[in-house]
Design a protein around this motif. Structure first.
Motif, mmCIF file in Angstrom:
data_model
loop_
_atom_site.group_PDB
_atom_site.id
_atom_site.type_symbol
_atom_site.label_atom_id
_atom_site.label_comp_id
_atom_site.label_asym_id
_atom_site.label_seq_id
_atom_site.Cartn_x
_atom_site.Cartn_y
_atom_site.Cartn_z
ATOM 1 N N ASP A 164 0.833 -1.207 0.000
ATOM 2 C CA ASP A 164 0.000 0.000 0.000
ATOM 3 C C ASP A 164 0.868 1.258 0.000
ATOM 4 O O ASP A 164 0.556 2.241 -0.680
ATOM 5 C CB ASP A 164 -0.928 0.007 1.216
ATOM 6 C CG ASP A 164 -2.064 -0.992 1.081
ATOM 7 O OD1 ASP A 164 -2.247 -1.536 -0.028
ATOM 8 O OD2 ASP A 164 -2.773 -1.231 2.079
ATOM 9 N N ALA B 102 0.927 3.936 -3.008
ATOM 10 C CA ALA B 102 0.576 5.333 -2.762
ATOM 11 C C ALA B 102 1.660 6.268 -3.293
ATOM 12 O O ALA B 102 1.362 7.314 -3.891
ATOM 13 C CB ALA B 102 0.365 5.566 -1.266
ATOM 14 N N TYR C 67 1.214 8.876 -6.393
ATOM 15 C CA TYR C 67 1.489 10.293 -6.140
ATOM 16 C C TYR C 67 2.463 10.851 -7.174
ATOM 17 O O TYR C 67 2.256 11.939 -7.733
ATOM 18 C CB TYR C 67 2.049 10.472 -4.730
ATOM 19 C CG TYR C 67 2.581 11.864 -4.454
ATOM 20 C CD1 TYR C 67 1.726 12.905 -4.133
ATOM 21 C CD2 TYR C 67 3.954 12.121 -4.534
ATOM 22 C CE1 TYR C 67 2.220 14.189 -3.895
ATOM 23 C CE2 TYR C 67 4.448 13.391 -4.299
ATOM 24 C CZ TYR C 67 3.584 14.416 -3.973
ATOM 25 O OH TYR C 67 4.071 15.676 -3.750
ATOM 26 N N PHE D 102 0.842 12.963 2.037
ATOM 27 C CA PHE D 102 0.191 11.776 2.574
ATOM 28 C C PHE D 102 -0.418 12.049 3.955
ATOM 29 O O PHE D 102 -1.480 11.537 4.289
ATOM 30 C CB PHE D 102 1.198 10.625 2.671
ATOM 31 C CG PHE D 102 0.588 9.303 3.049
ATOM 32 C CD1 PHE D 102 -0.049 8.521 2.101
ATOM 33 C CD2 PHE D 102 0.664 8.837 4.360
ATOM 34 C CE1 PHE D 102 -0.610 7.304 2.449
ATOM 35 C CE2 PHE D 102 0.109 7.621 4.712
ATOM 36 C CZ PHE D 102 -0.536 6.856 3.754
ATOM 37 N N THR E 22 -9.108 12.056 3.735
ATOM 38 C CA THR E 22 -9.632 10.788 3.233
ATOM 39 C C THR E 22 -11.020 10.581 3.834
ATOM 40 O O THR E 22 -11.365 11.236 4.824
ATOM 41 C CB THR E 22 -8.713 9.618 3.625
ATOM 42 O OG1 THR E 22 -8.745 9.456 5.053
ATOM 43 C CG2 THR E 22 -7.280 9.860 3.174
ATOM 44 N N THR F 193 4.182 4.490 7.268
ATOM 45 C CA THR F 193 4.343 4.480 5.812
ATOM 46 C C THR F 193 5.798 4.715 5.425
ATOM 47 O O THR F 193 6.321 4.077 4.498
ATOM 48 C CB THR F 193 3.441 5.550 5.180
ATOM 49 O OG1 THR F 193 2.076 5.270 5.520
ATOM 50 C CG2 THR F 193 3.591 5.589 3.671
#
Length: 309
Positions: free
Chosen positions: A16, A20, A24, A50, A55, A70
């Motif tokens: 993930d 991402a 991006y 991020f 969201t 992340t």
């Protein structure tokens, strides 16, 4: 990642994070066609984006802990690219992980813990199971997933120990006290009379009697919390044992169950945090403080013990 025996959730986290970042960069004004062309500046811009982009689940943006997680997932991805000789130098090589501010988690008062346990004080299959799960989470210090994935063979009521499989597929013992062992024994007796008793999984679902899913205990605790008048209650995912706040008025108003008078717990309405430094520095062979809660009442007093089953 499968060769390294990474957990499925860990693999998903890595993928993930990489996805991402790729998405991006693809949408940016200066997209990088190759992984070797990704720069440190692009990674920094991505992490800022991020953490701040709204969201559906997080309209105010993602938290510091999520961004830090992340970043560390991207470290593993770039390390894999380096091992595969897809890049010469990882762009994160001289970057520090985003800072995560420690926020003290409030403590649920003893009366509120009793109120939650009272919601499953009956004799039905679900009551026996939920009472045992809650006490295992409170008493053993085990992670949510460790308790959820217990098998029948992992329970040793004679020695009062749960044999859990921790992170990195490392087995370890999780001692429990008398009240928790009693609640587990009651659940296992009613479980043996069920037609699905031959299943190896310890926790069976209400309907169909298949195994309880990994998120089952979390949903159950949220439901029991609602019944006890505590909204948003959920188990934390780490094995942290935090300092207690005792039985102060502030603790009585708190909305998480982490500990009281030395008894570690596993619930919170706050965002789950990683282990405290004290937990990391504790010797591997040290017994969890949970073991003294039910076994040393003469020294610590009844207020230190879990409510009787």
């Amino acid at each position: 990642m499968e060769v390294a025996r990474r957990a499925p959730k860990t693999c998903k986290l890595y993928l993930d994070a990489a996805t991402a970042l790729i998405n991006y960069l693809a949408d940016s004004d200066d997209p990088s066609a190759e992984a070797a062309e990704i720069t440190k500046a692009q990674i920094e811009e991505f992490l800022i984006w991020f953490g701040t982009v709204p969201t559906p689940r997080r309209p105010e943006g993602r938290g510091d802990a999520y961004v830090n997680q992340t970043f560390r997932a991207l470290q593993q991805w770039f390390r894999w690219l380096l091992d595969e000789e897809e890049i010469a130098h990882p762009p994160l090589e001289r970057m520090s992980p985003p800072k995560v501010d420690e926020k003290p988690v409030p403590v649920l008062h003893e009366d509120e813990i009793r109120a939650v346990l009272a919601t499953c004080a009956g004799k039905t299959f679900a009551d026996r199971r939920d009472n045992a799960i809650i006490r295992c989470l409170l008493d053993s210090g085990g992670r949510r997933t460790e308790i959820a994935k217990l098998r029948v063979e992992d329970v040793d009521l004679t020695r009062k120990v749960l044999h859990v499989l921790g992170k990195g597929h490392r087995p370890r013992p999780a001692p429990i006290g008398n009240s928790t062992a009693l609640a587990l024994g009651r659940y296992m007796r009613i479980r043996t009379r069920d037609k699905h008793a031959s299943r190896p999984e310890l926790w069976l679902a209400d309907r169909g009697r298949g195994p309880l899913t990994g998120d089952g205990p979390a949903r159950m605790i949220g439901r029991r919390g609602e019944q006890a008048g505590i909204k948003g209650l959920h188990p934390t995912s780490s094995g942290t044992r935090s300092p207690t706040t005792g039985s102060s008025p502030e603790a009585a108003k708190a909305t998480s169950c982490e500990s009281w008078a030395g008894v570690p717990g596993r619930w919170s309405t706050a965002t789950p945090r990683s282990r405290r430094r004290s937990a990391r520095s504790r010797p591997a062979n040290a017994l969890p403080s949970a073991t003294v809660s039910d076994r040393s009442r003469s020294q610590m007093g009844r207020r230190n013990a879990l409510p009787h089953a």
